[in-house]
Design a protein around this motif. Structure first.
Motif, PDB file in Angstrom:
ATOM      1  N   ASN A  32     -36.493  -3.129 -42.179  1.00  0.00           N
ATOM      2  CA  ASN A  32     -35.192  -2.486 -42.378  1.00  0.00           C
ATOM      3  C   ASN A  32     -34.097  -3.451 -41.930  1.00  0.00           C
ATOM      4  OD1 ASN A  32     -36.479  -0.300 -43.420  1.00  0.00           O
ATOM      5  ND2 ASN A  32     -36.175   1.013 -41.630  1.00  0.00           N
ATOM      6  N   ALA A  33     -33.305  -3.051 -40.978  1.00  0.00           N
ATOM      7  CA  ALA A  33     -32.211  -3.910 -40.546  1.00  0.00           C
ATOM      8  C   ALA A  33     -32.721  -5.103 -39.746  1.00  0.00           C
ATOM      9  CB  ALA A  33     -31.235  -3.121 -39.693  1.00  0.00           C
ATOM     10  N   MET A  34     -32.023  -6.212 -39.900  1.00  0.00           N
ATOM     11  CA  MET A  34     -32.271  -7.406 -39.080  1.00  0.00           C
ATOM     12  C   MET A  34     -30.936  -7.791 -38.452  1.00  0.00           C
ATOM     13  SD  MET A  34     -34.858  -9.604 -41.507  1.00  0.00           S
ATOM     14  CE  MET A  34     -35.698 -10.463 -40.159  1.00  0.00           C
ATOM     15  N   ASP A  35     -30.934  -7.948 -37.161  1.00  0.00           N
ATOM     16  CA  ASP A  35     -29.698  -8.164 -36.410  1.00  0.00           C
ATOM     17  C   ASP A  35     -29.803  -9.393 -35.516  1.00  0.00           C
ATOM     18  OD1 ASP A  35     -29.668  -4.621 -35.743  1.00  0.00           O
ATOM     19  OD2 ASP A  35     -28.772  -5.701 -37.435  1.00  0.00           O
ATOM     20  N   ILE A  51     -27.670  -7.054 -40.789  1.00  0.00           N
ATOM     21  CA  ILE A  51     -27.803  -6.923 -42.242  1.00  0.00           C
ATOM     22  C   ILE A  51     -28.941  -5.963 -42.541  1.00  0.00           C
ATOM     23  CG2 ILE A  51     -29.281  -8.977 -42.363  1.00  0.00           C
ATOM     24  CD1 ILE A  51     -27.970  -9.540 -45.128  1.00  0.00           C
ATOM     25  N   ASN A  52     -28.692  -5.005 -43.442  1.00  0.00           N
ATOM     26  CA  ASN A  52     -29.760  -4.057 -43.770  1.00  0.00           C
ATOM     27  C   ASN A  52     -30.562  -4.548 -44.967  1.00  0.00           C
ATOM     28  OD1 ASN A  52     -28.261  -3.416 -46.058  1.00  0.00           O
ATOM     29  ND2 ASN A  52     -27.550  -1.451 -45.254  1.00  0.00           N
ATOM     30  N   SER A  53     -31.519  -3.753 -45.375  1.00  0.00           N
ATOM     31  CA  SER A  53     -32.416  -4.181 -46.442  1.00  0.00           C
ATOM     32  C   SER A  53     -31.711  -4.285 -47.790  1.00  0.00           C
ATOM     33  CB  SER A  53     -33.604  -3.214 -46.542  1.00  0.00           C
ATOM     34  OG  SER A  53     -33.140  -1.890 -46.755  1.00  0.00           O
ATOM     35  N   SER A  54     -30.550  -3.658 -47.911  1.00  0.00           N
ATOM     36  CA  SER A  54     -29.778  -3.741 -49.152  1.00  0.00           C
ATOM     37  C   SER A  54     -28.799  -4.903 -49.160  1.00  0.00           C
ATOM     38  CB  SER A  54     -29.013  -2.429 -49.381  1.00  0.00           C
ATOM     39  OG  SER A  54     -29.906  -1.341 -49.504  1.00  0.00           O
ATOM     40  N   GLY A  55     -28.698  -5.574 -48.029  1.00  0.00           N
ATOM     41  CA  GLY A  55     -27.785  -6.707 -47.934  1.00  0.00           C
ATOM     42  C   GLY A  55     -26.415  -6.383 -47.383  1.00  0.00           C
ATOM     43  N   THR A  68     -21.740 -15.922 -40.587  1.00  0.00           N
ATOM     44  CA  THR A  68     -22.239 -15.243 -41.775  1.00  0.00           C
ATOM     45  C   THR A  68     -23.727 -14.984 -41.623  1.00  0.00           C
ATOM     46  OG1 THR A  68     -20.598 -16.364 -43.172  1.00  0.00           O
ATOM     47  CG2 THR A  68     -22.479 -15.340 -44.275  1.00  0.00           C
ATOM     48  N   ILE A  69     -24.109 -13.730 -41.789  1.00  0.00           N
ATOM     49  CA  ILE A  69     -25.517 -13.364 -41.726  1.00  0.00           C
ATOM     50  C   ILE A  69     -26.049 -13.192 -43.146  1.00  0.00           C
ATOM     51  CG2 ILE A  69     -25.056 -10.872 -41.545  1.00  0.00           C
ATOM     52  CD1 ILE A  69     -27.481 -10.716 -39.644  1.00  0.00           C
ATOM     53  N   SER A  70     -27.297 -13.619 -43.351  1.00  0.00           N
ATOM     54  CA  SER A  70     -27.947 -13.455 -44.647  1.00  0.00           C
ATOM     55  C   SER A  70     -29.440 -13.299 -44.412  1.00  0.00           C
ATOM     56  CB  SER A  70     -27.651 -14.654 -45.556  1.00  0.00           C
ATOM     57  OG  SER A  70     -28.145 -15.855 -44.973  1.00  0.00           O
ATOM     58  N   ARG A  71     -30.152 -12.888 -45.449  1.00  0.00           N
ATOM     59  CA  ARG A  71     -31.586 -12.727 -45.299  1.00  0.00           C
ATOM     60  C   ARG A  71     -32.290 -13.077 -46.597  1.00  0.00           C
ATOM     61  NH1 ARG A  71     -32.724  -6.543 -43.819  1.00  0.00           N
ATOM     62  NH2 ARG A  71     -34.899  -6.992 -44.386  1.00  0.00           N
ATOM     63  N   ASP A  72     -33.530 -13.519 -46.447  1.00  0.00           N
ATOM     64  CA  ASP A  72     -34.413 -13.793 -47.572  1.00  0.00           C
ATOM     65  C   ASP A  72     -35.594 -12.843 -47.426  1.00  0.00           C
ATOM     66  OD1 ASP A  72     -36.360 -14.740 -49.324  1.00  0.00           O
ATOM     67  OD2 ASP A  72     -35.724 -16.822 -49.098  1.00  0.00           O
ATOM     68  N   ASN A  73     -35.580 -11.765 -48.191  1.00  0.00           N
ATOM     69  CA  ASN A  73     -36.619 -10.745 -48.037  1.00  0.00           C
ATOM     70  C   ASN A  73     -38.004 -11.277 -48.406  1.00  0.00           C
ATOM     71  OD1 ASN A  73     -34.835  -8.747 -47.135  1.00  0.00           O
ATOM     72  ND2 ASN A  73     -34.310  -8.157 -49.232  1.00  0.00           N
ATOM     73  N   ALA A  74     -38.063 -12.197 -49.340  1.00  0.00           N
ATOM     74  CA  ALA A  74     -39.359 -12.759 -49.736  1.00  0.00           C
ATOM     75  C   ALA A  74     -39.998 -13.550 -48.595  1.00  0.00           C
ATOM     76  CB  ALA A  74     -39.196 -13.642 -50.969  1.00  0.00           C
ATOM     77  N   LYS A  75     -39.160 -14.100 -47.736  1.00  0.00           N
ATOM     78  CA  LYS A  75     -39.642 -14.889 -46.607  1.00  0.00           C
ATOM     79  C   LYS A  75     -39.585 -14.129 -45.286  1.00  0.00           C
ATOM     80  CE  LYS A  75     -38.328 -19.356 -48.604  1.00  0.00           C
ATOM     81  NZ  LYS A  75     -37.535 -20.611 -48.406  1.00  0.00           N
ATOM     82  N   ASN A  76     -39.127 -12.879 -45.340  1.00  0.00           N
ATOM     83  CA  ASN A  76     -38.987 -12.086 -44.101  1.00  0.00           C
ATOM     84  C   ASN A  76     -38.174 -12.847 -43.056  1.00  0.00           C
ATOM     85  OD1 ASN A  76     -40.471  -9.851 -45.046  1.00  0.00           O
ATOM     86  ND2 ASN A  76     -42.396 -10.798 -44.416  1.00  0.00           N
ATOM     87  N   THR A  77     -37.100 -13.442 -43.496  1.00  0.00           N
ATOM     88  CA  THR A  77     -36.305 -14.304 -42.635  1.00  0.00           C
ATOM     89  C   THR A  77     -34.832 -13.917 -42.705  1.00  0.00           C
ATOM     90  OG1 THR A  77     -37.854 -16.140 -42.900  1.00  0.00           O
ATOM     91  CG2 THR A  77     -35.639 -16.698 -42.170  1.00  0.00           C
ATOM     92  N   VAL A  78     -34.190 -13.963 -41.540  1.00  0.00           N
ATOM     93  CA  VAL A  78     -32.756 -13.727 -41.457  1.00  0.00           C
ATOM     94  C   VAL A  78     -32.103 -14.989 -40.897  1.00  0.00           C
ATOM     95  CG1 VAL A  78     -32.874 -12.691 -39.139  1.00  0.00           C
ATOM     96  CG2 VAL A  78     -30.964 -12.144 -40.657  1.00  0.00           C
TER      97      VAL A  78
END
Length: 121
Positions: A32-35, A51-55, A68-78
């Motif tokens: 879910n969220a990554m902080d 950042i939540n799972s929807s971006g 700036t926070i960002s995430r790569d869901n395919a890599k499970n990385t924030v």
């Protein structure tokens, strides 16, 4: 179990930039969220960005316009891109994630071990 590992911290001069990464691994069904949080010496841990799972993102007022926070869901990385760094940004930065675990079916709130960011001339 789920593990979070941060990287990218270091020493930087005021006005400089750093990019932190936090990779989740283990028995992951969904994150879910990554902080990002930080804790300076003698101070309480404080929220920096999330950042939540929807971006959708949110930031502490002290870092708006600079981080700036960002995430790569395919890599499970924030990631946390930090620009225009100030001495008051010096702290240990921690990653936090809310994870549905695949094997147990349980929800866990997991912390990384932290990475040191020092802003100094």
């Amino acid at each position: 179990q789920v593990q979070l590992v941060e990287s990218g911290g270091g020493l930087v001069q005021p006005g400089g930039s750093l990019r932190l990464s936090c990779a989740a691994s283990g028995s992951i069904f969904r994150i879910n969220a990554m902080d990002w949080y930080r804790q300076a010496p003698g101070k309480q841990r404080e929220f920096v960005a999330g950042i939540n799972s929807s971006g959708n993102t949110k930031y502490a007022d002290s870092v708006k316009g600079r981080f700036t926070i960002s995430r790569d869901n395919a890599k499970n990385t924030v990631y946390l891109q930090m620009n225009s760094l100030k001495p008051e940004d010096t702290a240990v930065y921690y990653c936090n994630a809310g994870v549905w675990e695949r094997d147990s079916g349980l929800y866990s709130n997991t912390w990384g071990q932290g990475t040191q960011v020092t802003v100094s001339s």
